[in-house]
Design a protein around this motif. Structure first.
Motif, PDB file in Angstrom:
ATOM      1  N   SER A 162      64.025  96.086  33.600  1.00  0.00           N
ATOM      2  CA  SER A 162      64.156  94.635  33.535  1.00  0.00           C
ATOM      3  C   SER A 162      65.160  94.129  32.907  1.00  0.00           C
ATOM      4  CB  SER A 162      62.756  94.667  32.590  1.00  0.00           C
ATOM      5  OG  SER A 162      61.647  94.913  33.350  1.00  0.00           O
ATOM      6  N   ASN A 163      65.786  94.809  31.828  1.00  0.00           N
ATOM      7  CA  ASN A 163      67.040  94.363  30.905  1.00  0.00           C
ATOM      8  C   ASN A 163      68.069  94.239  32.130  1.00  0.00           C
ATOM      9  OD1 ASN A 163      65.394  93.853  28.607  1.00  0.00           O
ATOM     10  ND2 ASN A 163      65.921  96.164  28.009  1.00  0.00           N
TER      11      ASN A 163
ATOM     12  N   ASN B  77      67.658  91.114  34.338  1.00  0.00           N
ATOM     13  CA  ASN B  77      67.805  90.119  33.717  1.00  0.00           C
ATOM     14  C   ASN B  77      69.127  89.416  33.325  1.00  0.00           C
ATOM     15  OD1 ASN B  77      65.076  89.495  33.503  1.00  0.00           O
ATOM     16  ND2 ASN B  77      64.844  90.247  31.423  1.00  0.00           N
TER      17      ASN B  77
ATOM     18  N   SER C   2      65.587  81.794  31.757  1.00  0.00           N
ATOM     19  CA  SER C   2      66.035  83.030  32.003  1.00  0.00           C
ATOM     20  C   SER C   2      66.800  83.775  30.642  1.00  0.00           C
ATOM     21  CB  SER C   2      66.761  83.243  33.011  1.00  0.00           C
ATOM     22  OG  SER C   2      66.213  82.831  34.307  1.00  0.00           O
TER      23      SER C   2
ATOM     24  N   ASP D 108      64.353  84.831  28.128  1.00  0.00           N
ATOM     25  CA  ASP D 108      63.842  86.023  28.514  1.00  0.00           C
ATOM     26  C   ASP D 108      64.556  86.955  28.358  1.00  0.00           C
ATOM     27  OD1 ASP D 108      61.359  84.791  29.240  1.00  0.00           O
ATOM     28  OD2 ASP D 108      62.091  84.791  31.557  1.00  0.00           O
ATOM     29  N   LEU D 109      65.940  87.083  28.608  1.00  0.00           N
ATOM     30  CA  LEU D 109      66.876  88.199  28.331  1.00  0.00           C
ATOM     31  C   LEU D 109      66.980  88.340  26.806  1.00  0.00           C
ATOM     32  CD1 LEU D 109      69.094  90.067  29.479  1.00  0.00           C
ATOM     33  CD2 LEU D 109      70.788  88.209  29.094  1.00  0.00           C
TER      34      LEU D 109
ATOM     35  N   LYS E 167      62.573  89.115  40.639  1.00  0.00           N
ATOM     36  CA  LYS E 167      61.539  88.757  39.621  1.00  0.00           C
ATOM     37  C   LYS E 167      60.062  89.234  40.103  1.00  0.00           C
ATOM     38  CE  LYS E 167      63.777  87.797  35.921  1.00  0.00           C
ATOM     39  NZ  LYS E 167      63.520  88.352  34.488  1.00  0.00           N
TER      40      LYS E 167
ATOM     41  N   TYR F 211      56.899  92.043  29.493  1.00  0.00           N
ATOM     42  CA  TYR F 211      58.082  91.904  30.515  1.00  0.00           C
ATOM     43  C   TYR F 211      57.542  91.512  31.581  1.00  0.00           C
ATOM     44  CZ  TYR F 211      61.897  94.381  28.173  1.00  0.00           C
ATOM     45  OH  TYR F 211      62.893  94.686  27.286  1.00  0.00           O
TER      46      TYR F 211
ATOM     47  N   ASP G 295      56.880  87.630  31.568  1.00  0.00           N
ATOM     48  CA  ASP G 295      58.141  87.087  31.685  1.00  0.00           C
ATOM     49  C   ASP G 295      58.624  86.833  33.036  1.00  0.00           C
ATOM     50  OD1 ASP G 295      58.289  86.431  29.100  1.00  0.00           O
ATOM     51  OD2 ASP G 295      59.686  88.253  28.305  1.00  0.00           O
ATOM     52  N   HIS G 296      58.701  88.003  33.797  1.00  0.00           N
ATOM     53  CA  HIS G 296      58.758  87.793  35.065  1.00  0.00           C
ATOM     54  C   HIS G 296      58.031  87.226  36.055  1.00  0.00           C
ATOM     55  CE1 HIS G 296      61.455  91.503  34.330  1.00  0.00           C
ATOM     56  NE2 HIS G 296      60.722  92.110  34.271  1.00  0.00           N
TER      57      HIS G 296
ATOM     58  N   ASP H 233      59.098  83.609  35.228  1.00  0.00           N
ATOM     59  CA  ASP H 233      60.672  83.384  35.867  1.00  0.00           C
ATOM     60  C   ASP H 233      60.487  82.936  37.245  1.00  0.00           C
ATOM     61  OD1 ASP H 233      62.580  83.344  34.008  1.00  0.00           O
ATOM     62  OD2 ASP H 233      63.098  85.302  34.318  1.00  0.00           O
TER      63      ASP H 233
END
Length: 401
Positions: free
Chosen positions: A113-114, A117, A143, A146-147, A230, A248, A251-252, A255
């Motif tokens: 995920s990181n 992102n 975004s 989220d990062l 995403k 996470y 957040d996805h 997004d």
């Protein structure tokens, strides 16, 4: 058979001077489950699913249940399942191979995920510069948010592995909510700036330059690719039992929404009416501000000592009441102090019990409580009676008292 009604507790509320062995027997999950099933009214018994489990109810097969009754029985079933989870944790000697593999999967999901992102943010910044769209800029801001959130979660995850007990005696778990509050406040401010720019563009009432074919191609390819990635990450993370991985996933999911809204606003604004682009930016900016303001409040509350929900207190009570030699429970208290709970338990032991045995009982209970995944630290107070006043008086510490 008469319906016991919502006033019938699963755990015995008043044990009196009953022996601790009979207390443990009376409140074992097997006994509680049997008593619960035995007292079910006929309209519930028709929904019992014996194949799935001894205490599973298919509410689609029941008839004549009110909304309140259905909610009551669902809560009772969830409580029994939480007691079973307690027994499972207590009977485990540590992390087995399956749990280690699960932990590795959680860490892998966070890493993927990181990295995703970071790459997608770079491409979305490029799309923002190429298109000049405020709606795409608002999506890019989300975004970035989220990062940064993922970065803080990952930093906290790594920090928790390296503890200096002299500098941080109880660890660094509270770094996570404090960091989220700081960066969310900054990002909410940036979201407000995007909102102001979009409103100013609407007020000027001047059409922006049209995008050429090359700019549109870049915009489509970047935003659609980001949306697909995403969406795949959301599907990968959404069913994880780990709370951070599920964060996470959330957040996805959002997004995907901001990418679609941003792309639609930019393209429609370019093809039809120019004001659609700043209007989409306003919607995304308002969403960003609202969503992360809620996150700030959530994390702020977790730092001020809010009480745990009744369901979790029941779970703790079940664990304590099953502990050897406990005659009565005076207090079970749990409150937030960061992302996990601090737990305080006051129990009554036999008055004639030697200090060494009493200490062992209290220490083993503390260890059991701290094995629960929701608990950061547990404090066990031992006493020989439960008729005294509370040990701590919070009111006396307040101003003007």
């Amino acid at each position: 058979m008469a319906d016991p009604g919502p006033k019938s507790p699963l755990l015995t509320a008043n044990a009196g001077r009953r022996s601790w062995r009979s207390l443990r027997r009376r409140n074992s999950v097997d006994t509680l489950r049997s008593d619960f099933v035995a007292k079910l009214p006929e309209k519930i018994r028709s929904g019992l699913d014996v194949e799935s489990g001894p205490c599973d109810i298919d509410f689609t097969k029941t008839k004549g249940l009110s909304k309140g009754e259905k909610e009551y029985y669902e809560k009772q079933l969830e409580t029994l399942k939480s007691f079973e989870e307690v027994d499972t944790v207590m009977n485990s000697d540590g992390m087995d191979d399956e749990n280690l593999e699960e932990a590795a999967q959680h860490e892998r999901a966070m890493k993927i995920s990181n990295y995703a992102n970071i790459v997608l943010l770079a491409f979305k910044i490029y799309a923002t510069i190429k298109s000049g769209s405020i709606a795409i800029a608002a999506s890019t801001l989300d975004s970035l948010l989220d990062l940064m959130a993922g970065g803080i979660l990952w930093f906290t995850h790594l920090s928790m592995k390296k503890i200096n007990i002299y500098k941080y005696p109880i660890g660094k778990v509270r770094v996570q909510p404090v960091g989220i509050i700081i960066f969310a406040a900054i990002m909410a401010t940036l979201g407000f700036q995007v909102l102001v720019l979009a409103v100013e563009e609407l007020a000027e009432d001047e059409a922006t330059d049209k995008m050429n074919a090359s700019q549109l191609a870049w915009l489509y390819s970047i935003m659609l690719s980001a949306t697909v990635v995403k969406l795949a990450l959301w599907i990968y993370c959404r069913n994880s039992p780990n709370e951070i991985v599920r964060a996470y996933a959330k957040d996805h999911y959002f997004d995907v929404i901001t990418n679609v809204v941003g792309l639609a606003a930019a393209v429609l604004g370019d093809k039809f009416y120019w004001w659609i682009d700043p209007a989409g930016a306003i919607l995304l900016a308002l969403y960003t501000i609202t969503n992360w303001s809620g996150t700030v409040m959530e994390n702020a509350v977790s730092l001020v000592g809010q009480s745990a929900p009744p369901e979790f207190l029941q779970k703790l009570t079940y664990l304590v009441i099953r502990h050897p030699q406990v005659k009565r429970i005076d207090t079970v208290r749990a409150y937030t102090f960061g992302v996990l709970y601090f737990v305080e338990v006051d129990i009554e032991l036999p008055e004639e019990l030697p200090l060494k045995e009493a200490h062992e009982i209290g220490e083993t209970l503390q260890i059991k409580l701290e094995k629960l995944p929701e608990v950061e630290r547990a404090f066990v107070h031992l006493d020989f009676e439960c008729e005294h006043k509370p040990e701590h008086n919070v009111v006396s510490r307040l101003p003007n008292n």
